[in-house]
Design an enzyme around this catalytic site. Structure first.
Site, PDB file in Angstrom:
ATOM      1  CB  CYS A 150      -1.182  -0.295   1.434  1.00  0.00           C
ATOM      2  SG  CYS A 150      -0.065   0.026   2.708  1.00  0.00           S
ATOM      3  CB  CYS A 152       3.524  -0.756   3.019  1.00  0.00           C
ATOM      4  SG  CYS A 152       1.890  -1.010   4.351  1.00  0.00           S
TER       5      CYS A 152
END
Length: 201
Positions: free
Chosen positions: A122, A125
């Site tokens: 993501c 992340c």
């Protein structure tokens, strides 16, 4: 308490001053006059005489006259080998501690810091990974970024929230993406504490 133990305690009490210890170590080699002893420490004869008085009263040293000079020598001759033994053991321990410290320093330097980024691919992340990489690089340490994307792997850190950041298995950030500077400070604190623990071992 026995009188023998009390006498031993009196002797050790008399030795519990650096100047008196130095006097005993010097007198273990040969008798010395008061003027010589005073010259070792750059203090007055009166001051030295007080220390010699304590040592004489406890039976550690004795004195005798030669002409106008008063000479002191060890009355407890066993203190000579005892002091030599102490010197040897203390120096050995200092050497061991120094070697252990140097070894710990080398161990700390040679270690590769394992930084775990918990989360999939993501946006947050990926941002966490990039900031962690830059922060570690700014500290000049060897590091390895490890991506932990499987749920089982993430749960092993005691969290299910992503993105999270761990170092050497220790969870440091959970569910937020700190700034690069903040991560750098946290990594620096972690490394300092980690190095202290190595030295203690």
């Amino acid at each position: 308490m026995s009188s023998l133990l009390e006498k031993k305690a009196e002797i050790f009490k008399a030795l519990s001053h650096p100047v008196r210890l130095a006097i005993v170590e010097k007198l273990a080699a040969q008798p010395r006059c008061v003027q010589e002893i005073a010259g070792w420490f750059g203090c007055t004869r009166t001051n030295v005489s007080k220390h010699l008085g304590v040592l004489r009263q406890s039976g550690i040293v004795k004195d005798h006259k030669e002409g106008l000079k008063v000479y002191y020598s060890l009355d407890l001759e066993c203190l000579g080998p005892f002091m030599a033994c102490l010197d040897k053991e203390i120096k050995k321990k200092i050497s061991q501690q120094y070697a252990a410290y140097c070894g710990a320093q080398e161990e700390a330097k040679s270690q590769v810091l394992k930084i775990q980024v918990l989360g999939a691919n993501c946006r947050d992340c990926l941002a966490m990974e990039e900031r962690a990489r830059k922060a570690a690089s700014s500290l000049g340490v060897d590091f390895e970024i490890i991506k932990m994307s499987e749920l089982e792997e993430i749960l092993a850190f005691g969290t299910a929230i992503t993105p999270s950041l761990a170092v050497e298995g220790q969870l440091l950030y959970e569910g937020k993406v700190p700034s690069e500077d903040e991560i750098a400070k946290t990594l620096k604190d972690f490394l300092q504490e980690h190095q202290k623990n190595i030295v203690r071992r």
